[in-house]
Design an enzyme around this catalytic site. Structure first.
Site, PDB file in Angstrom:
ATOM      1  CG  ASP A  86      -2.095   0.957   1.102  1.00 47.20           C
ATOM      2  OD1 ASP A  86      -2.255   1.579   0.036  1.00 47.20           O
ATOM      3  OD2 ASP A  86      -2.856   1.083   2.077  1.00 47.20           O
ATOM      4  CE  LYS A  87       0.251   7.961  -2.237  1.00 49.08           C
ATOM      5  NZ  LYS A  87      -1.043   8.693  -2.340  1.00 49.08           N
ATOM      6  CG  HIS A  88      -0.718   7.282   4.473  1.00 44.35           C
ATOM      7  ND1 HIS A  88      -2.084   7.325   4.594  1.00 44.35           N
ATOM      8  CD2 HIS A  88      -0.237   8.320   5.204  1.00 44.35           C
ATOM      9  CE1 HIS A  88      -2.423   8.333   5.374  1.00 44.35           C
ATOM     10  NE2 HIS A  88      -1.329   8.960   5.760  1.00 44.35           N
ATOM     11  CB  SER A  89      -0.316  10.933   0.317  1.00 45.06           C
ATOM     12  OG  SER A  89      -0.039  12.325   0.285  1.00 45.06           O
ATOM     13  CB  THR A 126      -8.299   8.993  -0.926  1.00 51.58           C
ATOM     14  OG1 THR A 126      -6.963   9.457  -1.140  1.00 51.58           O
ATOM     15  CG2 THR A 126      -8.616   7.895  -1.922  1.00 51.58           C
ATOM     16  NE  ARG A 174      -1.727  13.191  17.491  1.00 53.89           N
ATOM     17  CZ  ARG A 174      -1.604  12.777  16.240  1.00 53.89           C
ATOM     18  NH1 ARG A 174      -2.209  11.682  15.828  1.00 53.89           N
ATOM     19  NH2 ARG A 174      -0.881  13.456  15.382  1.00 53.89           N
ATOM     20  CB  SER A 189      -1.697   8.630  14.039  1.00 47.85           C
ATOM     21  OG  SER A 189      -2.963   8.798  13.449  1.00 47.85           O
ATOM     22  CE  LYS A 193      -5.144   6.430  10.107  1.00 47.97           C
ATOM     23  NZ  LYS A 193      -4.666   7.311  11.179  1.00 47.97           N
ATOM     24  CE  LYS A 194      -2.474   3.842   4.311  1.00 49.50           C
ATOM     25  NZ  LYS A 194      -3.325   3.457   3.173  1.00 49.50           N
TER      26      LYS A 194
END
Length: 444
Positions: A86-89, A126, A174, A189, A193-194
């Site tokens: 996967d990818k996260h930005s 997204t 937070r 954080s 999740k990822k």
């Protein structure tokens, strides 16, 4: 016998700059999840971590415990014939890369269970872009999610309450205690999740520039190093790319207009915005490389480009949309399905010159004021409003030429964009120096 602690004593320990043990961090995360840790104690814990920081070992333990605070997906029983990646930005303005990236990587033989978020503040989300597709179900049950990933190769959905529930409560705290900008807590954080998605590998796109959360390069570097080390320490090889967010990414900003740009990108890649194309292929190549689909980045770039140019990625995207309840002919008739604003008008330049700078954060906030984004989590979104055909850095613009095309509902909204946008895009007599799109990358 289970060891128990007093939360206030652990808060005091961290306040005094001492290191928490694995068992102490586990106790705190269990208290966050169960509710035994009060809101006041959780706020105090977030603040002492913000002020005192954590060691790398503490970050790894915090991340792993938050990841295991709820369901952790496993793909073993599905007997997949490729890696799960996967990818996260970290977020930006016009950043619709995930929409095309997931299908491209899936078309190359990897599996992409992408669990995404909604926009908050000046950056888009997204899931909000996918919500502009009628019928698209961003919250399928686990069986449908897994079966779709196996059959199609990619599914882009939202985070359910079952995944990393400790993070959901900690993040909400937070947000209202001025502790969002903690590298330790950001790392835990994002990764909790990822990693709960059961990944074999992860690529992070850490944005830097005036439109990014990490506006300063030094913060982007610190966050990238933290994420790559913590994720790898938690058992998932992770590579972080630091990429430019000093200008809008792509030509469109807004939910339906970005989805339209995504569809056009998949169907007509030779006409795509060059920067958007470059960053999408580069991130795809790193995903294929780190997950072992290819043996080198050069081979991975060629493979990703071929999947896009031959239409394989577009087919994956179409199959995913149908599998999650969207229309079967979305790619053929996007304007028929995507929300359309009643007023589509150009916003013109008041002078001539080369586009030399953009206030990207300001552009994002102006769209929030049009209801294309949220100022608080429960705000409703207008999926139709946005900007299309935006100028890019280095473009030469004549006086009276369009800086962008506004998609709005009212004369008041049009007046607002006309007032704001020209002041957010600087024009100069000289061509600006080109900025590197990918600045650095890290892998622990």
């Amino acid at each position: 016998m289970t060891l128990t602690y007093l939360p206030q004593e652990l808060i005091r320990k961290k306040r005094d700059g001492l290191v928490l043990t694995d068992a102490e961090i586990t106790f705190m995360v269990q208290g966050i999840t169960s509710g035994q840790l009060s809101d006041a104690q959780l706020g105090a814990f977030a603040m002492v971590v913000f002020q005192r920081g954590m060691t790398m070992a503490e970050r790894i333990t915090l991340t792993k415990q938050m990841m295991h605070s709820g369901k952790v997906l496993s793909w073993q029983k599905l007997d997949l014939d490729g890696p799960v990646v996967d990818k996260h930005s970290t977020g930006g303005v016009g950043d619709k890369v995930s929409l095309m990236l997931g299908p491209i990587v899936a078309a190359c033989g990897a599996y992409v269970p992408m669990i995404s978020g909604r926009g908050l503040g000046h950056t888009g989300g997204t899931l909000d872009k996918f919500d502009s597709i009628p019928g698209y179900n961003a919250y399928p049950d686990e069986d449908l999610f897994k079966s779709l990933v196996k059959r199609v190769g990619c599914a882009i959905i939202g985070q359910t309450a079952e995944l990393a529930p400790a993070d959901q409560r900690l993040y909400a705290t937070r947000d209202v205690t001025a502790t969002v900008e903690s590298i330790d807590l950001i790392t835990a954080s994002i990764l909790s999740k990822k990693l709960a998605a059961g990944l074999d590998a992860l690529v992070m796109d850490v944005k830097t520039g005036n439109g990014a959360f990490a506006a300063e390069m030094s913060m982007a570097q610190e966050l990238s190093q933290s994420i790559s080390q913590v994720a790898t320490g938690a058992g998932v090889p992770t590579r972080c790319l630091i990429t430019d967010m000093d200008q809008v990414l792509g030509r469109n900003v807004g939910n339906a207009v970005e989805m339209a740009e995504c569809i056009d990108f998949l169907l007509n890649p030779t006409q795509a915005d060059p920067r958007l194309l470059d960053i999408t292929i580069e991130l795809a190549a790193h995903m294929l490389d780190i997950s072992g689909v290819t043996g080198s980045l050069d081979v991975a770039r060629d493979k990703a480009s071929a999947a896009l140019n031959k239409g394989h990625a577009a087919q994956v995207f179409a199959d995913m949309v149908v599998g999650l309840g969207g229309p079967a002919d979305l790619l053929e008739k996007p304007a028929h399905y995507l929300p359309q604003a009643p007023m589509v008008k150009p916003i013109v330049a008041t002078q001539a010159g080369y586009v030399s700078a953009m206030d990207v954060r300001g552009i994002g906030l102006s769209l929030v004021s049009l209801k294309a984004g949220r100022s608080k989590a429960d705000d409703a979104i207008d999926y139709a409003v946005g900007l299309s055909d935006m100028v890019q850095m280095g473009d030469y613009i004549e006086q009276g030429q369009a800086l962008a095309v506004a998609h709005v509902r009212t004369d008041e909204q049009l007046d607002l964009v006309n007032q704001q946008l020209p002041s957010l895009i600087q024009l100069a007599p000289e061509v600006p120096a080109a900025q590197a799109l990918v600045k650095e990358f890290y892998q622990a």
